[in-house]
Design an enzyme around this catalytic site. Sequence first.
Site, PDB file in Angstrom:
ATOM      1  NE  ARG A   3      28.575  16.597  -3.963  1.00 10.36           N
ATOM      2  CZ  ARG A   3      28.732  17.596  -4.816  1.00 10.36           C
ATOM      3  NH1 ARG A   3      29.731  18.456  -4.644  1.00 10.36           N
ATOM      4  NH2 ARG A   3      27.908  17.756  -5.830  1.00 10.36           N
ATOM      5  NE  ARG A  56      -0.134  10.257  10.278  1.00  9.38           N
ATOM      6  CZ  ARG A  56      -0.432   9.015  10.618  1.00  9.38           C
ATOM      7  NH1 ARG A  56      -0.327   8.640  11.874  1.00  9.38           N
ATOM      8  NH2 ARG A  56      -0.845   8.142   9.708  1.00  9.38           N
ATOM      9  CE  LYS A  89       3.476   7.307   4.936  1.00 11.68           C
ATOM     10  NZ  LYS A  89       2.691   7.072   6.162  1.00 11.68           N
ATOM     11  CG  LEU A 116      -1.770  -1.236   1.454  1.00 13.05           C
ATOM     12  CD1 LEU A 116      -2.664  -1.044   2.664  1.00 13.05           C
ATOM     13  CD2 LEU A 116      -2.602  -1.556   0.219  1.00 13.05           C
TER      14      LEU A 116
HETATM   15  C1  UD1 Z   1      -1.944   1.732   9.789  1.00 18.76           C
HETATM   16  C2  UD1 Z   1      -2.956   0.779  10.462  1.00 18.76           C
HETATM   17  C3  UD1 Z   1      -2.596   0.654  11.920  1.00 18.76           C
HETATM   18  C4  UD1 Z   1      -1.166   0.170  12.077  1.00 18.76           C
HETATM   19  C5  UD1 Z   1      -0.182   1.037  11.295  1.00 18.76           C
HETATM   20  C6  UD1 Z   1       1.174   0.379  11.232  1.00 18.76           C
HETATM   21  C7  UD1 Z   1      -5.144   0.954   9.341  1.00 18.76           C
HETATM   22  C8  UD1 Z   1      -6.477   1.583   9.393  1.00 18.76           C
HETATM   23  N1  UD1 Z   1      -4.305   1.315  10.319  1.00 18.76           N
HETATM   24  O1  UD1 Z   1      -2.079   3.009  10.385  1.00 18.76           O
HETATM   25  O2  UD1 Z   1      -3.488  -0.259  12.568  1.00 18.76           O
HETATM   26  O3  UD1 Z   1      -0.825   0.134  13.447  1.00 18.76           O
HETATM   27  O4  UD1 Z   1      -0.624   1.217   9.930  1.00 18.76           O
HETATM   28  O5  UD1 Z   1       2.145   1.214  10.673  1.00 18.76           O
HETATM   29  O6  UD1 Z   1      -4.883   0.159   8.460  1.00 18.76           O
HETATM   30  N2  UD1 Z   1      -2.782   3.905   2.227  1.00 18.76           N
HETATM   31  C9  UD1 Z   1      -3.291   3.773   0.959  1.00 18.76           C
HETATM   32  N3  UD1 Z   1      -4.509   4.277   0.688  1.00 18.76           N
HETATM   33  C10 UD1 Z   1      -5.286   4.896   1.621  1.00 18.76           C
HETATM   34  C11 UD1 Z   1      -4.756   5.043   2.923  1.00 18.76           C
HETATM   35  C12 UD1 Z   1      -3.508   4.532   3.188  1.00 18.76           C
HETATM   36  O7  UD1 Z   1      -2.641   3.189   0.081  1.00 18.76           O
HETATM   37  O8  UD1 Z   1      -6.386   5.309   1.296  1.00 18.76           O
HETATM   38  C13 UD1 Z   1      -1.439   3.373   2.500  1.00 18.76           C
HETATM   39  C14 UD1 Z   1      -0.430   4.420   2.923  1.00 18.76           C
HETATM   40  O9  UD1 Z   1       0.279   4.895   1.799  1.00 18.76           O
HETATM   41  C15 UD1 Z   1       0.488   3.626   3.880  1.00 18.76           C
HETATM   42  C16 UD1 Z   1      -0.422   2.536   4.410  1.00 18.76           C
HETATM   43  O10 UD1 Z   1      -1.554   2.465   3.568  1.00 18.76           O
HETATM   44  O11 UD1 Z   1       1.568   3.027   3.204  1.00 18.76           O
HETATM   45  C17 UD1 Z   1      -0.868   2.806   5.847  1.00 18.76           C
HETATM   46  O12 UD1 Z   1      -1.490   4.085   5.899  1.00 18.76           O
HETATM   47  P1  UD1 Z   1      -1.150   5.097   7.056  1.00 18.76           P
HETATM   48  O13 UD1 Z   1      -1.948   6.323   6.852  1.00 18.76           O
HETATM   49  O14 UD1 Z   1       0.283   5.220   7.255  1.00 18.76           O
HETATM   50  O15 UD1 Z   1      -1.814   4.288   8.281  1.00 18.76           O
HETATM   51  P2  UD1 Z   1      -1.403   4.362   9.813  1.00 18.76           P
HETATM   52  O16 UD1 Z   1      -2.128   5.484  10.452  1.00 18.76           O
HETATM   53  O17 UD1 Z   1       0.049   4.308   9.946  1.00 18.76           O
HETATM   54 MG    MG Z   2       1.638   4.442   8.624  1.00 19.35          MG
END
Ligand code: UD1
Ligand code: MG
Length: 435
Positions: A304, A20, A27, A13
């Site tokens: 470098r 953040r 990111k 994902l």
């Molecule tokens: C997520 C988990 C959390 C876990 C944590 C571990 C969920 C709801 N929460 O939270 O339980 O403890 O990761 O690091 O799953 N992403 C997408 N599409 C979206 C949203 C997110 O591809 O619509 C991807 C982001 O790019 C990222 C990953 O999913 O790589 C996780 O998303 P992020 O927003 O970082 O979730 P956390 O708040 O870290």
């Molecule tokens: Mg995360």
Amino acid sequence: MKTKINPLACIILAAGKGERMKSATPKVLHQICGRPMLHYVLDVVSSLKPKEMVCVLGHQHEQVAKVLPKTIKAVLQRKQLGTADAVKSGLSGLKSFKGTVLVLCADTPLLKKETLGKLIKYHTENACAATILTVLLVKPAGYGRILRDRYNSIFGIIEEKDADDFQKEIKEINTGIICFDKDKLIKALTKVRPNNRKKEYYLTDVISILSSQEERIEGVCIEDVDETMGINSRVELAKANSVMQRRINEKLMREGVSIVDPATAFINYGTKIGPDSVIYPFTVIDNDVIIAKRCFVGPFAHLREGARLEDEVILGNFTEIARSKIGSRTIAKHFCYVGDSRVGRQANIGAGVVTANFDGTSKHSTLIKDNAFIGSDTILVAPVVIGKYAKTGAGSVVTSRQNVKDGQVVVGIPARPLVNKNQPKTTPALRRGLR
Ligand code: UD1
Ligand code: MG
């Protein structure tokens, strides 16, 4: 009994906004030891040799797609509606696949292959619907917490934002790395609703859905708390960078490189350093640098991109080398800049030497041949060639294209041949260590 290994597909994902980070750069492209964090995750996933690999892109997908290797299928999540929705998009790239689906977040760059292997093995051997990689954290803030019943069975995951005070005390967290049975995952995903603070479709809700259907859910809890660190902010990025730096430095040390103070040796991923070379404190080594055997680098050196050091080169404090090859036994012990240059063997680069390689429009190259002696504070205005055993006087400025012949001695500004009958035609070979 040998366990039947199910075919494996991985969904990475990488579509999220990464709010953040407060950054114009996606990111997953933020760098850790000179490499986008996404690449570390792709490496570890590829090492599992899955049948299929899908990366879900969304926010700033054009930029992320540029760094994605061709072996990985990219699918687009049109709107960032949450991790469950992202997994749905990922599954659209796995239509004909049957077996185990491993979901990973692209923001966990420190993961190791062995850990994922352990998770997949456990998942397969126990024929689970879902197996979650978990870890116990002293400070679990920010992560989803694992909910277990009194029999210690997992029945859900609650996100920090939705957790009550009691749940916030739970130390076992969801690393975001979960193995699923593909068919069960697809069915459960249809039931996920955005009933939470963020109004997103959470992948973590699939766990309570499967649990309510009496499906088997397990957790594999690992000990290394660094490995599963999720990078959501610059503070976490810096922490991950230092963990990765430690790994890189320790690998080099195991291969025979001395690093005097590993905490202040900033060596990018992929740097090659030969045995018995010594890296002194506060040395920064960028991408694409090769250092051969028995070299001494630093303290306070900056190598470098494109720096190549042959055997037994000595670079002292405040030396900067960019896109240059330095021949064996050449020494540059004190502050200098060598850029776009080729330096021969056993040359001496004096204190304060600068290759003036940029004329404001283009870069030009400098060639310093074997055994040349570049006196302190010399400026070599490129393009220029300094011959074998040639010598420049302290403070001289060799202007562009005013090549210095083999054995010639030049002095002054602009540098011109020294007229001195007593001056030997060639300077003696400057041996290593002679100053
Ligand atoms: C997520 C988990 C959390 C876990 C944590 C571990 C969920 C709801 N929460 O939270 O339980 O403890 O990761 O690091 O799953 N992403 C997408 N599409 C979206 C949203 C997110 O591809 O619509 C991807 C982001 O790019 C990222 C990953 O999913 O790589 C996780 O998303 P992020 O927003 O970082 O979730 P956390 O708040 O870290
Ligand atoms: Mg995360």
